[in-house]
Motif scaffolding. Sequence first.
Motif, PDB file in Angstrom:
ATOM      1  N   MET A 126       0.849  -1.196   0.000  1.00  0.00           N
ATOM      2  CA  MET A 126       0.000   0.000   0.000  1.00  0.00           C
ATOM      3  C   MET A 126       0.885   1.247   0.000  1.00  0.00           C
ATOM      4  N   GLU A 127       0.317   2.371   0.447  1.00  0.00           N
ATOM      5  CA  GLU A 127       0.999   3.661   0.354  1.00  0.00           C
ATOM      6  C   GLU A 127       2.277   3.767   1.185  1.00  0.00           C
ATOM      7  N   ASP A 128       2.490   2.881   2.145  1.00  0.00           N
ATOM      8  CA  ASP A 128       3.718   2.932   2.936  1.00  0.00           C
ATOM      9  C   ASP A 128       4.802   1.996   2.390  1.00  0.00           C
ATOM     10  N   SER A 129       4.585   1.429   1.200  1.00  0.00           N
ATOM     11  CA  SER A 129       5.549   0.521   0.582  1.00  0.00           C
ATOM     12  C   SER A 129       6.733   1.292   0.003  1.00  0.00           C
ATOM     13  N   ARG A 130       7.855   0.595  -0.058  1.00  0.00           N
ATOM     14  CA  ARG A 130       9.066   1.158  -0.657  1.00  0.00           C
ATOM     15  C   ARG A 130       9.730   0.089  -1.497  1.00  0.00           C
ATOM     16  N   ILE A 131      10.180   0.461  -2.673  1.00  0.00           N
ATOM     17  CA  ILE A 131      10.867  -0.476  -3.549  1.00  0.00           C
ATOM     18  C   ILE A 131      12.239   0.095  -3.876  1.00  0.00           C
ATOM     19  N   THR A 132      13.261  -0.705  -3.656  1.00  0.00           N
ATOM     20  CA  THR A 132      14.625  -0.325  -4.013  1.00  0.00           C
ATOM     21  C   THR A 132      15.197  -1.410  -4.911  1.00  0.00           C
ATOM     22  N   MET A 133      15.749  -1.012  -6.045  1.00  0.00           N
ATOM     23  CA  MET A 133      16.385  -1.951  -6.960  1.00  0.00           C
ATOM     24  C   MET A 133      17.861  -1.597  -7.042  1.00  0.00           C
ATOM     25  N   THR A 134      18.678  -2.588  -6.824  1.00  0.00           N
ATOM     26  CA  THR A 134      20.126  -2.392  -6.944  1.00  0.00           C
ATOM     27  C   THR A 134      20.619  -3.130  -8.178  1.00  0.00           C
ATOM     28  N   ASN A 135      21.903  -3.043  -8.414  1.00  0.00           N
ATOM     29  CA  ASN A 135      22.485  -3.751  -9.543  1.00  0.00           C
ATOM     30  C   ASN A 135      22.569  -5.252  -9.281  1.00  0.00           C
ATOM     31  N   ARG A 136      22.117  -5.708  -8.098  1.00  0.00           N
ATOM     32  CA  ARG A 136      22.177  -7.140  -7.775  1.00  0.00           C
ATOM     33  C   ARG A 136      20.865  -7.728  -7.269  1.00  0.00           C
ATOM     34  N   ARG A 137      19.949  -6.916  -6.736  1.00  0.00           N
ATOM     35  CA  ARG A 137      18.725  -7.463  -6.158  1.00  0.00           C
ATOM     36  C   ARG A 137      17.624  -6.408  -6.059  1.00  0.00           C
ATOM     37  N   ASN A 138      16.409  -6.880  -5.785  1.00  0.00           N
ATOM     38  CA  ASN A 138      15.249  -6.014  -5.552  1.00  0.00           C
ATOM     39  C   ASN A 138      14.837  -6.147  -4.102  1.00  0.00           C
ATOM     40  N   MET A 139      14.508  -5.030  -3.477  1.00  0.00           N
ATOM     41  CA  MET A 139      14.063  -5.042  -2.084  1.00  0.00           C
ATOM     42  C   MET A 139      12.714  -4.324  -2.010  1.00  0.00           C
TER      43      MET A 139
END
Length: 59
Positions: A45-58
């Motif tokens: 929902m609105e409090d989600s965060r997505i971070t993509m690095t050169n090795r993985r997705n968080m």
Amino acid sequence: MNTDYLNTLPEIKNMFNAELESGEKVVCATKPRLFGTGEAGLQGMEDSRITMTNRRNMV
């Protein structure tokens, strides 16, 4: 994931202070309103965060 391509992308600010491993860099960071699965299952929902690095997705 095509890590060779991701390694060519510029590093951006680590907006969500994700813990990175040696040699890892943030290439995308976003705060979506909501996101889900291909089967219409809601995962975040609105409090989600997505971070993509050169090795993985968080998420």
